[in-house]
Design a protein around this motif. Sequence first.
Motif, short mmCIF file in Angstrom:
data_model
loop_
_atom_site.label_atom_id
_atom_site.label_comp_id
_atom_site.label_asym_id
_atom_site.label_seq_id
_atom_site.Cartn_x
_atom_site.Cartn_y
_atom_site.Cartn_z
N ARG A 32 0.73 -1.13 -0.05
CA ARG A 32 -0.03 -0.02 0.04
C ARG A 32 0.78 1.23 -0.08
NH1 ARG A 32 -5.16 -0.38 1.48
NH2 ARG A 32 -5.29 1.57 0.19
N PRO A 33 1.85 1.38 1.04
CA PRO A 33 2.65 2.75 1.00
C PRO A 33 3.39 2.68 -0.45
CG PRO A 33 3.46 1.27 2.60
CD PRO A 33 2.01 0.78 2.05
N ALA A 34 4.03 1.61 -0.78
CA ALA A 34 4.73 1.35 -1.96
C ALA A 34 4.01 1.86 -3.47
CB ALA A 34 5.19 -0.04 -2.25
N ALA A 228 -15.40 2.74 10.63
CA ALA A 228 -14.38 3.79 10.95
C ALA A 228 -13.19 3.56 11.66
CB ALA A 228 -15.29 4.43 12.34
N VAL A 229 -13.04 2.39 12.12
CA VAL A 229 -11.72 1.91 12.78
C VAL A 229 -10.95 1.60 11.41
CG1 VAL A 229 -10.46 0.15 13.82
CG2 VAL A 229 -12.46 1.38 14.83
N ASP A 234 -6.58 2.76 7.61
CA ASP A 234 -5.99 2.59 5.98
C ASP A 234 -5.66 4.26 5.49
OD1 ASP A 234 -6.63 0.85 3.87
OD2 ASP A 234 -7.75 2.42 2.84
N ILE A 235 -6.21 5.09 6.17
CA ILE A 235 -5.70 6.55 5.70
C ILE A 235 -4.46 6.62 6.57
CG2 ILE A 235 -6.30 8.98 6.05
CD1 ILE A 235 -7.81 7.78 4.11
N LEU A 236 -4.16 6.12 7.44
CA LEU A 236 -2.75 6.18 8.13
C LEU A 236 -1.67 5.56 7.22
CD1 LEU A 236 -3.57 5.54 11.76
CD2 LEU A 236 -2.46 7.69 10.89
N THR A 237 -2.06 4.16 6.72
CA THR A 237 -1.34 3.76 5.78
C THR A 237 -0.88 4.47 4.51
OG1 THR A 237 -1.95 1.65 6.72
CG2 THR A 237 -0.74 1.23 4.81
N ALA A 357 -13.27 6.89 1.87
CA ALA A 357 -12.59 7.65 2.78
C ALA A 357 -11.14 8.18 2.06
CB ALA A 357 -12.08 6.71 3.83
N PRO A 358 -10.49 7.30 1.27
CA PRO A 358 -9.19 7.70 0.61
C PRO A 358 -9.68 8.96 -0.64
CG PRO A 358 -9.14 5.39 0.75
CD PRO A 358 -10.60 5.69 1.23
#
Length: 442
Positions: A32-34, A228-229, A234-237, A357-358
């Motif tokens: 995901r971050p990649a 929500a959790v 996911d947004i943090l990642t 959300a994203p």
Amino acid sequence: MARRPRSGPGRGWLLRLVIAFAFAQGAVSMARPAVSYRALALGADEAAVGVIAGVYALLPLFAAVPLGRRTDHGRCAPLLPLGVLLISGGCALSGLVSSLPAMAAWSGVMGLGHLCFVIGAQSIVARQSAPDEQDRDFGHFTIGASLGQLVGPVAAGALISGQGGALGRTSALALLVSAGVCALALTSLWRIEHRRTADARPRAAGKVPVRTILGARGVPAGILISMAVLSATDILTAYLPVVGEHRSIAPATVGLLLSLRAAATIACRLVMTPLLRLLGRRALLTGSCLIAGLLCAAVALPVPVPVLAAVLAVLGFCLGVGQPLSMTTVVRAAPDAARSTALALRLTGNRLGQVAAPAGAGLIAGAVGVAAPFVLLGAGLIGAAGLGLRGEGHKRPAPEPVGPGADRAPAGPGAECPGGGRSPGPPGGGAVSGRSNRRSAP
């Protein structure tokens, strides 16, 4: 002395499932971050990164309920290797293509594979765990996810470098490595599902309507809390790398911060049982969502890296509560013949949050600033805390599948969680079973 009957084949299946989930989730957490970094290297802006992150959940959004229906009436284990193959293929091809639409498409394939794996795995845990062991087993199962979230970002951060214009090449390498990591999950996928347990599951002559499942008290709250959790995680990642780019935080440091969050989540799930005994389900769920909401909004503040690390550690601990407890809540509230479908509906809600959300975060970040999405997520978690105050529902006295299978639910105290090792009551539940259930509900 008569021994209490067990609902599953010992504990080895759960250990193997946790190991396989750790590899699969580690690959996704690495990819995901990649994907975000590779999209940035290909010229994407914040809004485009949000859209690509949202496509990850788009295919699963439409596939979750059909897969849950299939699992309710069949075996769960075949979904696990299928999910591994789709994740590996999506990771590898995301690293090989050089256009943003193609990256988005293969990111969607990766998300579909993750959905297949998670539906199969959660259904196995629900089916093979005794009622009083479900909180513990779901907590241990999600440790596999947290282990993957712990190692994956660190590995991605170690491989990805933005120096000398190498971001595109190193992010592609991280995606190819994540494909290989996911393939290792296949080594643990043996004898996960016990055939005797699968054959003993409740059968219904017809499908339980989705409206009936969603109408069961406790199911909607469990779905919304999980949304929500997971949206916060996911947004943090996906967006902490973007925050790192804006605040000049190195990719390796961002990876360590994400792993610190995952390590705190593991710590939470290791002590889940004593926390439940100390605080109770409602207080634990409500308090963790409330604190997480405040801390998620604090990520938007331009604080030093050590302070950000402390915020993410406490945030990760609080986020560790919602997922396992929402699984147990949904399983207990849903009709017996539709537990996999109920879990699939929960995952549909998760994926809906991952789509909206994203994408919404990307639009907000492009218009207001990169920190604004974290404020929005904080508000969502505080709203989830309000849902936690309502408590979890209890299974309705008479299950509602269409057809003669409806009268197979056992009466009495065992009716709330059948198949979990309790002795069933007399057959032919009807109204008598309903009165017994209401008297025995805690």
